[in-house]
Design a protein around this motif. Structure first.
Motif, PDB file in Angstrom:
ATOM      1  N   TYR A 140       9.141  30.061  26.749  1.00 22.70           N
ATOM      2  CA  TYR A 140       9.485  29.192  26.325  1.00 22.70           C
ATOM      3  C   TYR A 140      11.204  29.513  25.365  1.00 22.70           C
ATOM      4  CZ  TYR A 140       5.381  27.060  28.091  1.00 22.70           C
ATOM      5  OH  TYR A 140       4.333  26.355  28.917  1.00 22.70           O
ATOM      6  N   SER A 141      11.837  28.920  25.081  1.00 27.76           N
ATOM      7  CA  SER A 141      12.309  29.621  24.121  1.00 27.76           C
ATOM      8  C   SER A 141      13.367  27.798  23.081  1.00 27.76           C
ATOM      9  CB  SER A 141      13.735  29.633  24.913  1.00 27.76           C
ATOM     10  OG  SER A 141      14.972  29.537  23.945  1.00 27.76           O
ATOM     11  N   PHE A 142      12.702  27.558  22.237  1.00 28.50           N
ATOM     12  CA  PHE A 142      12.513  27.181  20.880  1.00 28.50           C
ATOM     13  C   PHE A 142      14.779  26.739  20.954  1.00 28.50           C
ATOM     14  CE2 PHE A 142      14.275  25.430  16.202  1.00 28.50           C
ATOM     15  CZ  PHE A 142      13.383  24.259  16.659  1.00 28.50           C
ATOM     16  N   ARG A 143      15.234  27.827  20.383  1.00 22.98           N
ATOM     17  CA  ARG A 143      16.735  27.906  21.041  1.00 22.98           C
ATOM     18  C   ARG A 143      17.379  26.742  21.906  1.00 22.98           C
ATOM     19  NH1 ARG A 143      20.451  31.718  17.425  1.00 22.98           N
ATOM     20  NH2 ARG A 143      18.708  31.796  15.583  1.00 22.98           N
ATOM     21  N   ALA A 144      16.423  27.698  23.226  1.00 21.33           N
ATOM     22  CA  ALA A 144      17.969  26.794  24.352  1.00 21.33           C
ATOM     23  C   ALA A 144      16.557  25.272  24.935  1.00 21.33           C
ATOM     24  CB  ALA A 144      16.823  27.557  25.539  1.00 21.33           C
ATOM     25  N   ASN A 145      15.488  24.598  24.411  1.00 19.33           N
ATOM     26  CA  ASN A 145      14.841  23.691  24.140  1.00 19.33           C
ATOM     27  C   ASN A 145      14.300  23.558  23.308  1.00 19.33           C
ATOM     28  OD1 ASN A 145      15.677  23.012  27.074  1.00 19.33           O
ATOM     29  ND2 ASN A 145      14.592  25.491  27.537  1.00 19.33           N
ATOM     30  N   LYS A 146      14.657  22.245  22.048  1.00 23.33           N
ATOM     31  CA  LYS A 146      13.631  22.100  20.903  1.00 23.33           C
ATOM     32  C   LYS A 146      12.352  21.775  21.344  1.00 23.33           C
ATOM     33  CE  LYS A 146      17.450  23.421  18.652  1.00 23.33           C
ATOM     34  NZ  LYS A 146      17.272  24.839  17.257  1.00 23.33           N
ATOM     35  N   THR A 147      12.206  21.216  21.904  1.00 18.92           N
ATOM     36  CA  THR A 147      11.018  20.031  21.990  1.00 18.92           C
ATOM     37  C   THR A 147      10.631  21.701  23.711  1.00 18.92           C
ATOM     38  OG1 THR A 147      11.811  18.053  21.936  1.00 18.92           O
ATOM     39  CG2 THR A 147       9.356  18.694  22.654  1.00 18.92           C
ATOM     40  N   THR A 148       9.159  22.100  23.062  1.00 20.71           N
ATOM     41  CA  THR A 148       9.211  23.383  23.975  1.00 20.71           C
ATOM     42  C   THR A 148       7.437  23.866  23.921  1.00 20.71           C
ATOM     43  OG1 THR A 148       9.596  24.978  25.562  1.00 20.71           O
ATOM     44  CG2 THR A 148      10.062  25.595  22.905  1.00 20.71           C
ATOM     45  N   GLY A 149       7.304  24.599  24.881  1.00 19.80           N
ATOM     46  CA  GLY A 149       5.467  25.237  24.173  1.00 19.80           C
ATOM     47  C   GLY A 149       5.587  26.801  23.611  1.00 19.80           C
ATOM     48  N   ARG A 150       4.655  27.898  23.879  1.00 17.60           N
ATOM     49  CA  ARG A 150       4.674  28.306  22.973  1.00 17.60           C
ATOM     50  C   ARG A 150       4.148  29.914  23.437  1.00 17.60           C
ATOM     51  NH1 ARG A 150       7.330  26.144  20.276  1.00 17.60           N
ATOM     52  NH2 ARG A 150       7.626  26.356  17.707  1.00 17.60           N
ATOM     53  N   PHE A 151       4.370  30.422  24.163  1.00 18.67           N
ATOM     54  CA  PHE A 151       4.029  31.352  25.463  1.00 18.67           C
ATOM     55  C   PHE A 151       2.893  32.566  24.439  1.00 18.67           C
ATOM     56  CE2 PHE A 151       7.739  33.464  24.852  1.00 18.67           C
ATOM     57  CZ  PHE A 151       7.831  35.124  24.650  1.00 18.67           C
ATOM     58  N   ALA A 152       2.444  33.780  24.823  1.00 17.09           N
ATOM     59  CA  ALA A 152       1.162  34.582  23.977  1.00 17.09           C
ATOM     60  C   ALA A 152       2.118  35.436  24.666  1.00 17.09           C
ATOM     61  CB  ALA A 152       0.018  33.381  24.426  1.00 17.09           C
ATOM     62  N   ALA A 153       1.308  35.515  23.560  1.00 11.70           N
ATOM     63  CA  ALA A 153       1.293  37.480  23.850  1.00 11.70           C
ATOM     64  C   ALA A 153      -0.430  38.245  23.084  1.00 11.70           C
ATOM     65  CB  ALA A 153       1.970  39.148  23.142  1.00 11.70           C
ATOM     66  N   VAL A 154      -1.115  38.573  23.608  1.00  7.86           N
ATOM     67  CA  VAL A 154      -2.665  39.056  23.401  1.00  7.86           C
ATOM     68  C   VAL A 154      -3.006  40.779  23.901  1.00  7.86           C
ATOM     69  CG1 VAL A 154      -3.532  38.650  25.700  1.00  7.86           C
ATOM     70  CG2 VAL A 154      -5.239  38.899  23.891  1.00  7.86           C
ATOM     71  N   ILE A 155      -3.506  41.205  22.333  1.00  6.88           N
ATOM     72  CA  ILE A 155      -4.089  42.990  22.790  1.00  6.88           C
ATOM     73  C   ILE A 155      -5.676  42.735  22.454  1.00  6.88           C
ATOM     74  CG2 ILE A 155      -2.717  43.738  20.728  1.00  6.88           C
ATOM     75  CD1 ILE A 155      -2.706  46.053  21.076  1.00  6.88           C
ATOM     76  N   ALA A 156      -6.240  43.449  23.104  1.00  8.27           N
ATOM     77  CA  ALA A 156      -7.817  43.477  22.810  1.00  8.27           C
ATOM     78  C   ALA A 156      -8.287  45.150  22.854  1.00  8.27           C
ATOM     79  CB  ALA A 156      -8.390  43.036  23.648  1.00  8.27           C
ATOM     80  N   LEU A 157      -9.169  45.648  22.430  1.00  8.97           N
ATOM     81  CA  LEU A 157      -9.855  46.410  22.661  1.00  8.97           C
ATOM     82  C   LEU A 157     -11.328  46.539  23.786  1.00  8.97           C
ATOM     83  CD1 LEU A 157     -10.187  48.463  19.037  1.00  8.97           C
ATOM     84  CD2 LEU A 157      -8.320  49.293  20.486  1.00  8.97           C
ATOM     85  N   LYS A 158     -11.092  47.038  24.986  1.00 14.27           N
ATOM     86  CA  LYS A 158     -12.100  46.871  25.767  1.00 14.27           C
ATOM     87  C   LYS A 158     -13.197  47.600  24.826  1.00 14.27           C
ATOM     88  CE  LYS A 158      -9.358  48.226  30.235  1.00 14.27           C
ATOM     89  NZ  LYS A 158      -9.248  48.349  31.537  1.00 14.27           N
ATOM     90  N   THR A 159     -14.455  46.459  25.234  1.00 11.01           N
ATOM     91  CA  THR A 159     -15.729  46.334  24.897  1.00 11.01           C
ATOM     92  C   THR A 159     -16.586  47.825  26.034  1.00 11.01           C
ATOM     93  OG1 THR A 159     -16.740  45.239  26.454  1.00 11.01           O
ATOM     94  CG2 THR A 159     -16.134  44.345  25.141  1.00 11.01           C
TER      95      THR A 159
END
Length: 260
Positions: free
Chosen positions: A241-260
């Motif tokens: 998703y890019s707000f600059r390219a498309n003002k009405t747009t979604g959000r993508f995610a980056a995630v990080i976690a320590l393994k249990t």
């Protein structure tokens, strides 16, 4: 019908053995302008669909709980040392929505199994990991965050709150607005003069990837411990998703976690 599996970019080599990834928009349940894996609840997309996308993302990452922040382009950093610190704010798979959302633009934790999620659509998600102290962080850094050096502030927090050593920290910079597209017409009012060195000589385009690398380095993170994915969101709206390219747009995610 079986749920789609979102594409995860797991080629951040500086994070061996962690649950981590940047999720593209290529799979998911959203339609129209939000087509794909939109995880942003404040975008105008159907909240129920966004919640399904979030659950799909967590399931794909093998996580049962995650922390989504109310990102406001500020400098607040959520420090999570115990479950009490995030009580009521943790998203648990397909269960009930959290009763509150922490307002912050970065989070740091040493809790295992808790995913730290940053939502972006041109801004950077900067993920950090100290393998010696087993501490992780995830940062939302747009141009305002860069100006305020939220990256440096987050590393300072890791040092003061968890005893981390910057030379041990690994860092990854997500897909975001690249130097090819980071145009700032009003840069003289928005960007401090000290940062003009990152501007193209004859055009008001800035290299925020390099700014982030230099801010990491200024706090003592080794250059060989920094990885930039080098994908411009405005150029690759097929993946992100890019707000600059498309003002009405979604959000993508980056995630990080320590393994249990």
């Amino acid at each position: 019908m079986a749920a789609p599996s979102p594409l995860t970019f797991n080629h951040l080599n500086v994070f061996p053995g962690l649950v981590h990834g940047v999720f593209s928009r290529t799979e998911g349940y959203s339609k129209g302008s939000f087509l794909g894996l939109n995880v942003g609840l404040s975008t105008g997309d159907d909240p129920d669909i966004v919640k399904r996308n979030r659950a799909l993302m967590l399931s794909s990452a093998g996580l049962t709980q995650a922390l989504f922040l109310n990102q406001v382009h500020g400098t607040d950093i959520a420090v999570i040392k115990s479950e009490k610190d995030a009580a009521g704010a943790v998203w648990k798979g397909q269960g009930a929505s959290p009763s509150k959302i922490l307002k912050a633009d970065a989070a740091v934790t040493n809790l295992k199994g808790l995913g730290l999620v940053i939502q972006v659509a041109d801004c950077q998600a900067v993920v950090l990991y100290d393998p010696q102290k087993e501490v992780i962080a995830n940062i939302h850094s747009g141009w305002r965050g860069s100006v305020a050096d939220i990256i440096g502030r987050c590393i300072d927090t890791m040092v003061t709150q968890f005893g981390c050593t910057p030379a041990s920290i690994r860092a990854g910079i997500s897909p975001s607005l690249g130097p090819c597209c980071a145009q700032f017409i009003n840069y003289e009012q928005e960007i401090p003069k000290a940062m003009w060195q990152y501007k193209e000589e004859d055009r008001p385009y800035f290299d925020f990837w390099q700014i982030s690398r230099d801010q990491l380095g200024a706090r003592g993170v080794l250059d060989e411990h920094i990885e930039t994915m080098g994908l411009c969101t405005r150029c690759r709206t097929d993946l992100f998703y890019s707000f600059r390219a498309n003002k009405t747009t979604g959000r993508f995610a980056a995630v990080i976690a320590l393994k249990t």
